[in-house]
Design a protein around this motif. Structure first.
Motif, mmCIF file in Angstrom:
data_model
loop_
_atom_site.group_PDB
_atom_site.id
_atom_site.type_symbol
_atom_site.label_atom_id
_atom_site.label_comp_id
_atom_site.label_asym_id
_atom_site.label_seq_id
_atom_site.Cartn_x
_atom_site.Cartn_y
_atom_site.Cartn_z
ATOM 1 N N LEU A 399 -21.119 -14.689 -18.446
ATOM 2 C CA LEU A 399 -20.560 -13.641 -19.297
ATOM 3 C C LEU A 399 -19.109 -13.359 -18.918
ATOM 4 C CD1 LEU A 399 -23.450 -11.022 -19.614
ATOM 5 C CD2 LEU A 399 -22.545 -12.494 -21.417
ATOM 6 N N ILE A 402 -16.768 -15.825 -20.423
ATOM 7 C CA ILE A 402 -16.556 -15.575 -21.856
ATOM 8 C C ILE A 402 -15.553 -14.446 -22.051
ATOM 9 C CG2 ILE A 402 -17.667 -14.818 -23.996
ATOM 10 C CD1 ILE A 402 -20.257 -16.098 -22.920
ATOM 11 N N ILE A 403 -15.718 -13.379 -21.290
ATOM 12 C CA ILE A 403 -14.859 -12.202 -21.435
ATOM 13 C C ILE A 403 -13.413 -12.532 -21.072
ATOM 14 C CG2 ILE A 403 -14.402 -9.887 -20.514
ATOM 15 C CD1 ILE A 403 -17.507 -9.753 -20.103
ATOM 16 N N LEU A 426 -22.913 -9.123 -25.394
ATOM 17 C CA LEU A 426 -21.454 -9.060 -25.273
ATOM 18 C C LEU A 426 -20.904 -7.754 -25.842
ATOM 19 C CD1 LEU A 426 -20.458 -12.731 -26.151
ATOM 20 C CD2 LEU A 426 -20.103 -11.573 -23.965
ATOM 21 N N TYR A 430 -18.416 -5.346 -23.698
ATOM 22 C CA TYR A 430 -17.092 -4.922 -24.170
ATOM 23 C C TYR A 430 -17.014 -3.409 -24.316
ATOM 24 C CZ TYR A 430 -15.328 -9.624 -25.071
ATOM 25 O OH TYR A 430 -14.863 -10.911 -24.911
ATOM 26 N N HIS A 441 -14.277 -4.570 -29.809
ATOM 27 C CA HIS A 441 -15.102 -5.591 -30.455
ATOM 28 C C HIS A 441 -15.446 -5.126 -31.879
ATOM 29 C CE1 HIS A 441 -17.918 -2.819 -28.385
ATOM 30 N NE2 HIS A 441 -18.584 -2.910 -29.515
#
Length: 449
Positions: A399, A402-403, A426, A430, A441
């Motif tokens: 994760l 990805i962030i 996710l 966020y 997001h």
């Protein structure tokens, strides 16, 4: 620019006093003088725990405080040519006499302080009356009164203390708030700490005409009682630009923004606690905070004590190689952030239930009933990143990967392989990170046609 040195948690006892005099004092004075030569130091802020365990290692707390003044405060302000009102202190849990009152008094007060009104009433009476119910803080407050005797433009009470200073033609107000008057046992104090909005209001009224307002508090938010946590959080965000905290012995800095406003918060590492240890987690040191008042930009420089050289060096474990810059949002930017928070609030209050219902629709009729608790990260592979195919051994991503990734990402997978759950998780992440990243997001549901 305002230049502040933020210390916390000296924990002075006989061993630390020896360490200070024999191999720390010269190092720290030399470092402060070098910092002062670069740009004048305006304030020294010490957010609690001047002494250790109420001065148990000395004849009395008074002796411990007097030794702290003679050996630490006086050499620092003399070397920097600062008046005593530029060296400000607040009480920490180690500065109080925990056994000054019987256990049954403390237990009774824990029950009594069940709502803000009773706390406010108690503090209001305590400002003018005896120290009954908070005898444990008496020695510190008497030391404080003697330390600042003769200082003008200050207001000292049995709880808060406030100062109005003229620094570089700017009016600076400092609220020295007492979060330690209810401390009794560090193992059980968490969640029972009380500050009281009456205390904040009393101090703020004294400094409200100042252009810059600073709050000093020993304990972080998560130590404050649920009875008043939300109100205290709101008062501090509304009324102050900068806040300095101690207690946890680990350095940290954030800027938080909510409906009440924006607040810069710096947590100082322990200054001398376990100074003989070379632990990087609890590195001894301090923070240099440079606040550019016109631009509302804060530059933090983190210093730690290096044992081999006996010097203070950049603490590269914090910030970006020991230095980090923060922007405190101004009015226009603050409105944008509040709009984003409205968007996030709708997602959390409306869409979270929809996301959690997805668990039921996919057959998860037992175990956790929310995405965060039920989530299991699928086996993600980076097939093509930046035009290069990943090696098999480096194919799995997290994760955090990805962030942190700055370009667009598209997830391909077969049906029922966890794509939707991943996206829902996710959203949770966020949402939590917004205070730090200011990334919003967008939740879009595509319907089958």
């Amino acid at each position: 620019m305002l230049r502040v040195i933020h210390f916390s948690d000296f924990h002075l006892n006989s061993k630390i006093l020896d360490d200070w005099n024999y191999f720390i004092k010269d190092s720290i004075l030399a470092e402060l003088q070098e910092i002062n030569a670069d740009a004048p130091i305006d304030l020294i802020l010490l957010t609690g725990d001047l002494i250790d365990k109420g001065g148990a290692d000395f004849k009395s707390a008074k002796e411990a405080f007097d030794l702290f003044k003679t050996n630490i405060i006086q050499p620092i302000i003399t070397s920097l040519n600062l008046p005593i009102e530029r060296f400000l202190i607040i009480p920490g849990n180690h500065d109080i006499i925990q056994n000054a009152e019987p256990v049954y008094v403390d237990m009774g007060l824990r029950t009594y302080f069940d709502k803000p009104e009773t706390v406010n009433s108690f503090i209001k009476q305590g400002k003018e009356g005896s120290y009954s119910g908070f005898e444990r803080v008496k020695e510190f407050k008497e030391f404080e009164a003697e330390l600042y005797k003769g200082v003008s433009n200050c207001q000292l009470s049995r709880f808060d203390s406030s100062f109005k200073l003229n620094i570089r033609n700017q009016k600076v107000g400092i609220s020295c708030l007492n979060s330690s008057w209810r401390c009794f046992d560090s193992k059980t104090d968490k969640g029972l700490i009380l500050i009281c909005d009456n205390q904040i209001g009393n101090s703020f009224n004294f400094i409200k005409d100042c252009e810059l307002k600073i709050a000093l508090v020993h304990h972080p938010y998560d130590w404050i009682s649920e009875v008043e946590k939300k109100a205290i959080h709101g008062h501090l965000h509304t009324n102050y630009e900068l806040m300095f905290i101690g207690h946890v012995h680990e350095g940290e800095t954030i800027v938080t923004t909510n409906y009440a406003g924006s607040l810069f918060v710096n947590v100082a590492p322990g200054a001398l606690t376990d100074i003989r240890s070379d632990s990087r987690r609890f590195s001894n040191g301090f923070t240099v905070v440079d606040y550019k008042t016109e631009d509302k930009v804060v530059l933090c420089t983190y210093k730690r004590f290096n044992h081999p050289t006996k010097k203070f060096v950049l603490n590269t474990d914090l910030g970006e190689n020991g230095v980090i810059t923060f922007d405190i949002p101004q009015t226009k930017r603050l409105k944008q952030i509040k709009t984003a928070q409205d968007h996030l609030k709708i997602i959390s209050e409306v869409r979270y239930d929809e996301m959690n219902e997805y668990l039921i629709s996919t057959g998860a009729d037992f175990g956790p009933k929310n995405i965060k608790d039920a989530f299991v990260l699928p086996n993600l592979k980076q097939d093509l990143i930046d035009g290069k195919k990943e090696d098999e051994e480096n194919g799995g991503i997290s994760l955090q990967d990805i962030i942190k990734y700055e370009n667009d990402l598209l997830f391909f997978a077969t049906k029922e392989s966890g794509k939707t759950m991943l996206l829902f998780r996710l959203i949770n992440v966020y949402d939590v990170l917004f205070e730090f990243s200011k990334i919003v997001h967008v939740y879009i549901v595509f319907l089958d046609i």
